[in-house]
Motif scaffolding. Structure first.
Motif, PDB file in Angstrom:
ATOM      1  N   LYS A 149       0.839  -1.191   0.000  1.00  9.86           N
ATOM      2  CA  LYS A 149       0.000   0.000   0.000  1.00  9.86           C
ATOM      3  C   LYS A 149       0.872   1.238   0.000  1.00  9.86           C
ATOM      4  O   LYS A 149       0.993   1.962   0.991  1.00  9.86           O
ATOM      5  N   ASP A 207      -8.161   0.257  -4.320  1.00 10.30           N
ATOM      6  CA  ASP A 207      -6.914   0.879  -4.769  1.00 10.30           C
ATOM      7  C   ASP A 207      -7.182   1.954  -5.835  1.00 10.30           C
ATOM      8  O   ASP A 207      -6.638   3.061  -5.756  1.00 10.30           O
ATOM      9  N   GLU A 211      -6.268   5.977  -5.116  1.00  6.12           N
ATOM     10  CA  GLU A 211      -5.273   6.768  -5.870  1.00  6.12           C
ATOM     11  C   GLU A 211      -5.926   7.888  -6.676  1.00  6.12           C
ATOM     12  O   GLU A 211      -5.336   8.952  -6.861  1.00  6.12           O
TER      13      GLU A 211
HETATM   14 MG    MG Z   1      -2.223   1.627  -4.155  1.00  8.56          MG
END
Ligand code: MG
Ligand code: NAD
Ligand code: XAI
Ligand code: MG
Length: 347
Positions: A149, A207, A211
Motif C-alpha cells: 500500500k 486501490d 489513488e
Molecule cells: Mg495503491
C-alpha cells in the motif's frame, strides 16, 4: 492471524512477529522467484527479497530499465535475464509489468505457467478485469496477490530504514493447497510491515478509488483550488504555497501519521482548532458526491477501460509526460520547487 479491533470492527492481520522472516525464507527456500518488470514495484520488491535472503531473479527487456537493474547489482546471465528466460527459470512468477503491459505480455507468460508454479500479482486489476485483459490463468497454478500500500520507492526506502509499508494479500486460485501461505511468505519477504487479507476485486476497487481520490487525485485538486483562491486575493506564491502544501507535508502530516488527526489538531492553536473543526464538515459535504461518482466509475469498470485504453497507446509515455509537465510547470509547483530548495537540510 492476530485479531485486532479497528475502530470497533474486528479484523485479522498477519504480523512479522506471527510470521517471521525466517519462516518465510524456510517456506520459500526451494523456489526461484522471478520478478518480471523492473519499473517501480519491481526494484523495490526484488531488492528487498534479495536482501532478505531469497532466491530472486529479474526478467526485464533491454533498455534503460535493464541498465538500472545492472546498476542495482543484478548480474546478466546469473540473476538478470530476458523476460522469457526468467519466466522459464522462475517457479514464482511476479508479474510486475504495468497493468496495461501485462495484457500484451500475457500470451508469453501463459506459455511458461507450468503445473505447480505460482503466478503473483501486486494488483487485482488483470484478474478482476479478465474480460478486458484476457488474463485467465490455467487451473493448475496458484494465483496470489501481495499489494504493497504505497509506492515501490517507499517500499524500498522504508525497508532500508528498518521500517515497512503494510500490504494486502489475497488468493485467487489455490491449486497446490498452500497458496495462502505462499502469499503470506511473499508478503513478508517483500518487506511488508504487516499484511491484511482481501480478495482481488476488493483490492482493485479500493486501490483505484484511493489513488484517484485522497491519495493523489483529490489532494492535487484541493491544493490547486486553495492556492488559486489565495493568489486571486493578492497573496504571494510563496505564502500561498506554504499555507497550502509545504506546511502540510513538512509539519502537520507527520503529526497525523504519528498519532492521528485529533492529536495534530491538539498541537495547533485553539484558533486553528476552532476553524478546522467548523470547516471540515462543509469540505466533507462538498466532496462526498465526487467520491460517490468516483466509486461508481470504478465499479462500472469505466476507470479500468480508461486505464487500459489510454495506457496501451503506443505514445502513452510521451502524452503522460506532457500532462506531468503541465503540473510541474504550474506556478504552484514551480513555487514549490523554490520553497523546497530553501529547506535547511538541502544546504
Ligand atoms: Mg495503491
Ligand atoms: N508503482 C507502484 O508503486 C505500485 C504500487 C502498488 C502496486 N503496483 C502494481 O504493481 C504492478 C507493476 O506496476 P509498476 O508501477 O511497478 O509498473 P511500471 O509502469 O513501472 O512498469 C514496469 C515494467 O514494465 C515494463 N514494460 C512496460 N511495457 C512493456 C512491454 N510491452 N513489454 C515488456 N515490458 C514492458 C517496463 O520496462 C517496466 O520495467 C502493477 O500491477 C501496479 O498496479 C504498483
Ligand atoms: C502507490 C499507489 C498509488 O498506492 C499504487 O496503487 C499505484 O498504483 O501506484
Ligand atoms: Mg494502484
Amino acid at each position: 492471524m492476530a485479531k485486532l479491533n479497528f475502530g470497533g470492527v474486528e479484523e485479522e492481520v498477519v504480523t512479522r512477529e506471527e510470521y517471521p522472516l525466517e519462516k518465510s525464507r524456510e517456506f520459500l527456500k526451494k523456489q526461484t522467484i522471478a520478478v518480471i518488470g523492473y519499473g517501480v514495484q519491481g526494484p523495490g520488491q526484488a531488492m528487498n527479497m534479495r536482501d532478505n535472503g531469497f532466491n530472486v531473479i529479474v526478467g526485464q527487456r533491454p533498455g534503460k530499465t535493464y541498465d538500472k537493474a545492472v546498476a542495482d547489482g543484478w548480474v546478466p546471465g546469473k540473476t538478470l535475464f530476458s523476460i522469457e528466460d526468467a519466466l522459464k527459470k522462475g517457479t514464482i512468477i511476479c508479474f510486475l509489468l504495468s497493468d496495461a503491459a501485462q495484457i500484451a505480455l500475457w500470451p508469453t507468460v501463459k506459455q511458461y505457467l507450468k503445473k505447480g508454479k505460482t503466478l503473483y500479482f501486486s494488483h487485482g486489476f488483470g484478474i478482476t478485469y479478465s474480460k478486458k485483459t484476457g488474463i485467465k490463468p490455467p487451473k493448475n497454478v496458484d494465483v496470489v496477490l501481495v499489494a504493497p500500500k504505497g509506492s515501490g520507492t517507499s517500499l524500498r526506502r522504508l525497508f532500508v530504514e528498518g521500517k515497512g509499508l503494510n500490504s494486502s494479500f489475497a488468493v485467487y486460485q489455490d491449486a497446490s493447497g498452500h497458496a495462502r501461505e505462499t502469499a503470506i511468505a511473499m508478503g513478508i519477504g517483500v518487506g511488508s510491515g504487516y499484511l491484511f487479507e482481501t480478495d482481488f476485486y476488493r483490492e482493485v476497487t479500493s486501490d483505484l478509488t484511493g489513488e484517484r481520490g485522497t491519495l493523489m487525485g483529490a489532494i492535487q485538486g484541493i491544493f490547486a483550488a486553495q492556492y488559486e483562491v489565495l493568489r486571486e486575493n493578492g497573496h504571494s506564491p510563496s505564502e500561498a504555497f506554504n499555507e497550502t502544501v509545504e506546511e502540510l507535508t513538512q509539519s502537520l502530516m507527520p503529526l497525523v501519521a504519528e498519532n492521528g488527526m485529533d492529536w495534530m489538531y491538539a498541537n495547533c492553536s485553539t484558533t486553528a482548532q476552532r476553524g478546522a473543526l467548523d470547516w471540515w464538515k462543509p469540505f466533507h459535504d462538498a466532496t462526498k458526491p465526487v467520491f460517490k461518482k468516483l466509486y461508481q466509475s470504478v465499479k462500472s469498470q469505466k476507470e479500468a477501460t480508461q486505464s487500459i485504453t489510454r495506457n496501451s497507446e503506443p505514445d502513452y509515455r510521451e502524452k503522460l509526460e506532457v500532462e506531468l509537465a503541465e503540473l510541474r510547470e504550474s506556478e504552484m509547483w514551480q513555487a514549490g520547487k523554490t520553497v523546497r530548495s530553501l529547506r535547511p537540510e538541502r544546504n
